[in-house]
Scaffold this motif. Structure first.
Motif, PDB file in Angstrom:
ATOM      1  N   ALA A   1      -9.424   2.193  12.680  1.00 41.25           N
ATOM      2  CA  ALA A   1      -8.805   1.211  13.575  1.00 41.25           C
ATOM      3  C   ALA A   1      -7.886   0.276  12.792  1.00 41.25           C
ATOM      4  N   LEU A   2      -6.840  -0.158  13.458  1.00 42.49           N
ATOM      5  CA  LEU A   2      -5.908  -1.115  12.872  1.00 42.49           C
ATOM      6  C   LEU A   2      -6.491  -2.522  12.923  1.00 42.49           C
ATOM      7  N   ALA A   3      -6.290  -3.275  11.864  1.00 35.48           N
ATOM      8  CA  ALA A   3      -6.706  -4.679  11.850  1.00 35.48           C
ATOM      9  C   ALA A   3      -5.679  -5.495  12.629  1.00 35.48           C
TER      10      ALA A   3
ATOM     11  N   LEU B   1      -2.722   6.780   5.648  1.00 36.17           N
ATOM     12  CA  LEU B   1      -2.008   5.907   6.582  1.00 36.17           C
ATOM     13  C   LEU B   1      -2.934   5.286   7.623  1.00 36.17           C
ATOM     14  N   ALA B   2      -4.219   5.607   7.574  1.00 38.40           N
ATOM     15  CA  ALA B   2      -5.166   5.058   8.553  1.00 38.40           C
ATOM     16  C   ALA B   2      -5.190   3.536   8.455  1.00 38.40           C
ATOM     17  N   GLY B   3      -5.036   2.884   9.598  1.00 39.52           N
ATOM     18  CA  GLY B   3      -5.073   1.428   9.629  1.00 39.52           C
ATOM     19  C   GLY B   3      -3.799   0.742   9.174  1.00 39.52           C
ATOM     20  N   ILE B   4      -2.734   1.512   8.925  1.00 36.71           N
ATOM     21  CA  ILE B   4      -1.454   0.945   8.479  1.00 36.71           C
ATOM     22  C   ILE B   4      -0.413   1.142   9.578  1.00 36.71           C
ATOM     23  N   LYS B   5       0.353   0.086   9.863  1.00 36.99           N
ATOM     24  CA  LYS B   5       1.435   0.201  10.856  1.00 36.99           C
ATOM     25  C   LYS B   5       2.675   0.739  10.162  1.00 36.99           C
TER      26      LYS B   5
ATOM     27  N   LYS C   1       0.818  -1.209   0.000  1.00 41.16           N
ATOM     28  CA  LYS C   1       0.000   0.000   0.000  1.00 41.16           C
ATOM     29  C   LYS C   1       0.852   1.259   0.000  1.00 41.16           C
ATOM     30  N   LEU C   2       2.044   1.178   0.589  1.00 41.57           N
ATOM     31  CA  LEU C   2       2.922   2.342   0.659  1.00 41.57           C
ATOM     32  C   LEU C   2       4.030   2.297  -0.393  1.00 41.57           C
ATOM     33  N   ASP C   3       3.866   1.388  -1.357  1.00 43.13           N
ATOM     34  CA  ASP C   3       4.826   1.270  -2.465  1.00 43.13           C
ATOM     35  C   ASP C   3       6.240   1.014  -1.958  1.00 43.13           C
ATOM     36  N   ILE C   4       6.356   0.111  -1.005  1.00 44.14           N
ATOM     37  CA  ILE C   4       7.663  -0.289  -0.468  1.00 44.14           C
ATOM     38  C   ILE C   4       8.062  -1.598  -1.114  1.00 44.14           C
ATOM     39  N   ASP C   5       9.144  -1.572  -1.841  1.00 42.70           N
ATOM     40  CA  ASP C   5       9.608  -2.754  -2.579  1.00 42.70           C
ATOM     41  C   ASP C   5      10.252  -3.740  -1.615  1.00 42.70           C
ATOM     42  N   HIS C   6       9.592  -4.867  -1.372  1.00 43.88           N
ATOM     43  CA  HIS C   6      10.186  -5.871  -0.491  1.00 43.88           C
ATOM     44  C   HIS C   6      10.530  -7.140  -1.262  1.00 43.88           C
ATOM     45  N   THR C   7      10.955  -6.952  -2.500  1.00 44.70           N
ATOM     46  CA  THR C   7      11.422  -8.070  -3.315  1.00 44.70           C
ATOM     47  C   THR C   7      12.551  -8.805  -2.593  1.00 44.70           C
ATOM     48  N   GLY C   8      12.468 -10.094  -2.535  1.00 45.39           N
ATOM     49  CA  GLY C   8      13.489 -10.892  -1.861  1.00 45.39           C
ATOM     50  C   GLY C   8      13.152 -11.196  -0.419  1.00 45.39           C
ATOM     51  N   CYS C   9      12.178 -10.492   0.127  1.00 44.46           N
ATOM     52  CA  CYS C   9      11.719 -10.761   1.493  1.00 44.46           C
ATOM     53  C   CYS C   9      10.452 -11.607   1.425  1.00 44.46           C
TER      54      CYS C   9
END
Length: 285
Positions: A205-207, A145-149, A59-67
């Motif tokens: 609220a956060l899930a 950013l609502a509901g996102i850690k 959702k925040l466009d963070i590339d976690h390729t390889g993780c």
């Protein structure tokens, strides 16, 4: 916090760890994290935590390729072993090095995201139940950013610190419409006339992973549960209140709005007992 952390495939002393100072994470808070409990040296509900972490990264466009759930989980287990954690907490963080940023390095390098894992001792709970205030700060349900850690967690921290400055353990947070969202760092449940209530996710609220677990336990124990939109009067009229998070587990609230509540209410006791049974089963595996 324990002395050794995991950073990009290496175990390093926390005081000697270094990350890129000019990065999307450092400059803009583009990063996500999850905190999970450790019981009997096992990370509790790790697959669920990874699924949420990866979803929030997307959702925040963070590339976690390889993780992946597998290799990050293996790194987490190694760190738990190195720090000899039997009962405690872990935090898994994805730090974005770049994005569509205003400030950026000319040669950003091949690595797009840093993986950071740390462990620590269990959160200490108030022995006589938790005290709850009302936060003067509002959450924005319309925020992206609502509901996102995310690493943009300072609003939560400031709300928590404000409650602590008044000698409360936690605080209820409302959104801009005056709807109950959660506590500052935990999900919120209360019981009234035999029915369990919790704010719906549309409030901001956060899930929470423990929240999800409690909802499942309520269903299994035939406890009526409603996720809805509530105002402060709904909470002040409650018969029982408790908080949930990976750090707290199921934590009864005994003081709120000058009212006293029993830490041994029937629904709270049932949910807490069922949750402890889930933990016991996890510890045996």
């Amino acid at each position: 916090m324990h002395p050794v952390i995991y950073l990009n495939k290496s175990m390093v002393e926390a005081t000697k760890a270094r990350v890129a100072p000019v990065s999307s994470a450092m400059l803009y808070g583009r990063g996500v994290f999850t905190t999970l409990a450790i019981y009997n040296s096992q990370p509790f509900l790790w697959p669920k935590h990874w699924q949420r972490l990866a979803a929030h990264a997307n959702k925040l466009d963070i590339d976690h390729t390889g993780c992946t759930e597998k290799n990050v989980g293996e790194a987490l287990y190694k760190l738990i072993a190195v720090n000899q954690v039997r009962e405690g907490r872990a935090r898994v963080i994805l730090l974005a090095r770049s994005g569509r940023d205003i400030w950026k390095t000319k040669t950003p390098g091949a690595k797009k995201t840093d993986l950071l894992i740390m462990t620590g001792e269990p959160q200490q709970l108030a022995p006589n139940g938790m005290s709850l205030a009302v936060s003067p700060y509002r959450a924005n349900a319309f925020s992206p950013l609502a509901g996102i850690k995310s690493l943009n967690y300072l609003e939560h921290v400031l709300s928590w610190e404000e409650a602590q400055s008044r000698d409360f353990d936690e605080a209820v947070v409302l959104n801009e419409r005056g709807e109950i969202v959660s506590a500052t760092t935990a999900n919120l449940f209360w019981a009234k006339n035999g029915t369990l209530h919790t704010p719906t996710l549309s409030t901001g609220a956060l899930a929470g992973i423990t929240r999800e677990c409690v909802i499942e336990l309520a269903n299994k124990n035939f406890i009526p549960l409603l996720e809805g939109i509530y105002e402060m009067q709904d909470l002040t009229d409650a018969d029982e209140i408790f908080l949930t998070s990976s750090s707290l587990g199921v934590a009864p609230v005994t003081t709120f709005d000058f009212r006293r509540y029993s830490a041994e209410g029937s629904i709270t006791t049932t949910i807490k007992s069922a949750f402890l049974s889930v933990l016991s089963a996890a510890k045996r595996h």
